[in-house]
Design an enzyme around this catalytic site. Sequence first.
Site, PDB file in Angstrom:
ATOM      1  N   TYR A 195       0.912  -1.253   0.020  1.00  0.00           N
ATOM      2  CA  TYR A 195       0.116   0.026   0.147  1.00  0.00           C
ATOM      3  C   TYR A 195       0.868   1.214   0.123  1.00  0.00           C
ATOM      4  O   TYR A 195       0.735   2.231  -0.759  1.00  0.00           O
ATOM      5  CB  TYR A 195      -1.128  -0.016   1.077  1.00  0.00           C
ATOM      6  CG  TYR A 195      -1.545   1.496   1.581  1.00  0.00           C
ATOM      7  CD1 TYR A 195      -2.507   1.774   0.623  1.00  0.00           C
ATOM      8  CD2 TYR A 195      -1.515   2.035   2.562  1.00  0.00           C
ATOM      9  CE1 TYR A 195      -3.309   3.001   0.739  1.00  0.00           C
ATOM     10  CE2 TYR A 195      -2.068   3.257   2.812  1.00  0.00           C
ATOM     11  CZ  TYR A 195      -2.929   3.592   1.937  1.00  0.00           C
ATOM     12  OH  TYR A 195      -3.551   4.961   2.112  1.00  0.00           O
ATOM     13  N   SER A 205      -2.647  12.195   8.790  1.00  0.00           N
ATOM     14  CA  SER A 205      -3.642  12.300   7.880  1.00  0.00           C
ATOM     15  C   SER A 205      -5.006  11.830   8.307  1.00  0.00           C
ATOM     16  O   SER A 205      -5.190  11.353   9.437  1.00  0.00           O
ATOM     17  CB  SER A 205      -3.257  10.688   6.983  1.00  0.00           C
ATOM     18  OG  SER A 205      -4.365  10.358   6.142  1.00  0.00           O
ATOM     19  N   TYR A 232      -9.161  15.629   4.479  1.00  0.00           N
ATOM     20  CA  TYR A 232      -9.804  15.255   3.346  1.00  0.00           C
ATOM     21  C   TYR A 232     -11.126  15.841   3.509  1.00  0.00           C
ATOM     22  O   TYR A 232     -12.026  15.342   4.395  1.00  0.00           O
ATOM     23  CB  TYR A 232      -9.859  13.645   3.465  1.00  0.00           C
ATOM     24  CG  TYR A 232      -8.582  12.934   2.513  1.00  0.00           C
ATOM     25  CD1 TYR A 232      -8.086  13.590   1.384  1.00  0.00           C
ATOM     26  CD2 TYR A 232      -8.159  11.772   3.030  1.00  0.00           C
ATOM     27  CE1 TYR A 232      -7.367  13.062   0.677  1.00  0.00           C
ATOM     28  CE2 TYR A 232      -7.012  11.302   2.278  1.00  0.00           C
ATOM     29  CZ  TYR A 232      -6.639  11.865   1.370  1.00  0.00           C
ATOM     30  OH  TYR A 232      -5.480  11.207   0.515  1.00  0.00           O
ATOM     31  N   THR A 264      -5.824  18.483   1.206  1.00  0.00           N
ATOM     32  CA  THR A 264      -5.548  17.913   0.051  1.00  0.00           C
ATOM     33  C   THR A 264      -6.565  18.264  -0.914  1.00  0.00           C
ATOM     34  O   THR A 264      -7.514  17.746  -0.893  1.00  0.00           O
ATOM     35  CB  THR A 264      -5.547  16.189   0.538  1.00  0.00           C
ATOM     36  OG1 THR A 264      -4.383  16.227   1.487  1.00  0.00           O
ATOM     37  CG2 THR A 264      -5.045  15.403  -0.848  1.00  0.00           C
ATOM     38  N   ARG A 268      -4.249   1.944  -7.655  1.00  0.00           N
ATOM     39  CA  ARG A 268      -3.004   1.145  -7.456  1.00  0.00           C
ATOM     40  C   ARG A 268      -3.176  -0.365  -7.726  1.00  0.00           C
ATOM     41  O   ARG A 268      -3.780  -0.546  -6.863  1.00  0.00           O
ATOM     42  CB  ARG A 268      -2.533   1.627  -6.104  1.00  0.00           C
ATOM     43  CG  ARG A 268      -2.289   3.107  -5.846  1.00  0.00           C
ATOM     44  CD  ARG A 268      -3.056   3.614  -4.621  1.00  0.00           C
ATOM     45  NE  ARG A 268      -3.270   5.214  -4.859  1.00  0.00           N
ATOM     46  CZ  ARG A 268      -3.854   5.866  -3.639  1.00  0.00           C
ATOM     47  NH1 ARG A 268      -4.022   5.440  -2.508  1.00  0.00           N
ATOM     48  NH2 ARG A 268      -3.926   7.173  -3.868  1.00  0.00           N
ATOM     49  N   LYS A 328      -2.393  21.411  -0.259  1.00  0.00           N
ATOM     50  CA  LYS A 328      -1.538  20.336  -0.723  1.00  0.00           C
ATOM     51  C   LYS A 328      -2.099  19.823  -2.271  1.00  0.00           C
ATOM     52  O   LYS A 328      -3.500  19.500  -2.211  1.00  0.00           O
ATOM     53  CB  LYS A 328      -1.539  19.261   0.194  1.00  0.00           C
ATOM     54  CG  LYS A 328      -0.665  17.957  -0.247  1.00  0.00           C
ATOM     55  CD  LYS A 328      -0.508  17.125   1.133  1.00  0.00           C
ATOM     56  CE  LYS A 328       0.216  15.790   0.669  1.00  0.00           C
ATOM     57  NZ  LYS A 328      -0.641  14.955  -0.018  1.00  0.00           N
ATOM     58  N   HIS A 351       0.890  13.539  -4.848  1.00  0.00           N
ATOM     59  CA  HIS A 351       0.718  12.601  -3.938  1.00  0.00           C
ATOM     60  C   HIS A 351       1.519  11.401  -3.995  1.00  0.00           C
ATOM     61  O   HIS A 351       0.865  10.173  -4.072  1.00  0.00           O
ATOM     62  CB  HIS A 351      -1.061  12.321  -4.222  1.00  0.00           C
ATOM     63  CG  HIS A 351      -1.832  11.810  -3.036  1.00  0.00           C
ATOM     64  ND1 HIS A 351      -2.673  12.518  -2.449  1.00  0.00           N
ATOM     65  CD2 HIS A 351      -1.912  10.792  -2.487  1.00  0.00           C
ATOM     66  CE1 HIS A 351      -3.371  11.917  -1.328  1.00  0.00           C
ATOM     67  NE2 HIS A 351      -2.888  10.677  -1.589  1.00  0.00           N
ATOM     68  N   ARG A 370       0.641   8.615  -6.585  1.00  0.00           N
ATOM     69  CA  ARG A 370      -0.186   7.791  -6.253  1.00  0.00           C
ATOM     70  C   ARG A 370      -1.707   8.352  -6.873  1.00  0.00           C
ATOM     71  O   ARG A 370      -2.847   7.505  -6.704  1.00  0.00           O
ATOM     72  CB  ARG A 370      -0.711   7.705  -4.856  1.00  0.00           C
ATOM     73  CG  ARG A 370       0.552   7.297  -4.115  1.00  0.00           C
ATOM     74  CD  ARG A 370       0.598   7.398  -2.402  1.00  0.00           C
ATOM     75  NE  ARG A 370      -0.406   6.735  -1.821  1.00  0.00           N
ATOM     76  CZ  ARG A 370      -0.357   5.348  -1.620  1.00  0.00           C
ATOM     77  NH1 ARG A 370       0.855   4.682  -1.840  1.00  0.00           N
ATOM     78  NH2 ARG A 370      -1.459   4.678  -1.078  1.00  0.00           N
TER      79      ARG A 370
HETATM   80  C1  GLV Z   1      -4.041   8.071   0.598  1.00  0.00           C
HETATM   81  O1  GLV Z   1      -4.142   9.362   0.634  1.00  0.00           O
HETATM   82  C2  GLV Z   1      -3.467   7.395  -0.093  1.00  0.00           C
HETATM   83  O2  GLV Z   1      -2.446   7.972  -1.051  1.00  0.00           O
HETATM   84  O3  GLV Z   1      -3.665   6.111  -0.105  1.00  0.00           O
END
Ligand code: GLV
Length: 382
Positions: A27, A109, A132, A158, A167, A254, A278, A281
């Site tokens: 992850y 976070s 978030y 963010t 991903r 951000k 990010h 990601r």
């Molecule tokens: C969360 O912000 C992630 O990038 O998994």
Amino acid sequence: MRLDRFLTVDDFKRVAERRVPRMFFQYADSGAYTEGTYRANSDDFAAIHLQQRVGRHITTRNLATTMLGQPVTMPLGLAPTGAAGMQSAEGEMKAARAADRFGVPFTLSTVSICSLEDVAAVSKRPIWFQLYVRRDREFTGRLIDRARVAGCAALVVTMDCQHYGQRHKDVRNGLKVPLKFTPRFVAEMAIKPRWALSMLRTRHRTFGNFAGHVPGAATAAALAAWMSEQDDLTLNWQDLLWIKKRFGGPLVVKGILHPDDAREAIAHGADAIIVSNHGGRQLDGALSTIRALPRIVDAVGGQCEIYLDSGVRSGHDMLKAVALGARAVFIGRPFLYALGAAGEPGVTRLFEILRAEADSALGLMGETDVNTLGAHSVEMGG
Ligand code: GLV
């Protein structure tokens, strides 16, 4: 492994891979789709060269500076990273303590395991909180209030994550909320007993900023269902105005990768911006942050502090970003690997490595103060 055997971020990464369940290690170690931007973020640092200057008195060197007016021992902070408490039990509290002792900011976070109240309580230096914006604006407002009440020094909003970039590793590993105890995951516990035991010993195993804070979501399944519907595709610049007002403290925006967005962020109240994709990601194919930085620095023209994350893997990278106009950098994966490999002492060791690298490089560049680096300190090359 003895701490002094860790010399690079990759050393932590190798050990973390052995210790942390594959689902959580991957992850962290993943980018969206082809992972092209993930790779470019660090590869593009290699295309920038530090100027070697000699014949100068370099006995006393300084890496200390300020971020949002607060003193820091080097121009670096810990980036917000989801579920750090799955890399190591109570990972957010461990990393926040290490950052506090070292004298750099820790950013929690929204999707952390330990709650913002729990993390704020272990750090004398006020933590930063990453927001978030959720579709449930009541919840979002309450979360902002909680960050204020907990004394967070900055709210980091963010903007590049209205919905998630895929991903592939997460899909293949079946990473889902709530966690499904698949046979493969259970089998892994047998070969990662240290991780499994430490997780059994802590009560921090769910999303601490959500659990117990969503009316009507009493069970893990109900909370997961609620969380899965919370992406807010309407988030736009106007929202920054009420967010800033409600928080009442410094607002950091951000996810900036374009000069015009830097201007928008400032026009809507940003006290600082983070040049970020990010960690590669989100938008695969996006420019690396170190390549995006110079044009953003020009556009901002000194109106606010500019930070950079994504791809920083060494003290040398930190100096390159500062020379190109970043006030400081943030690191995400490096500290997650350090946590996974060696917990809180691992994060402290990582800070020491980065500081030693930056200090050595500064001297060999013929410089004595990180605050006087600039365009003269680097050369762009292939
Ligand atoms: C969360 O912000 C992630 O990038 O998994």
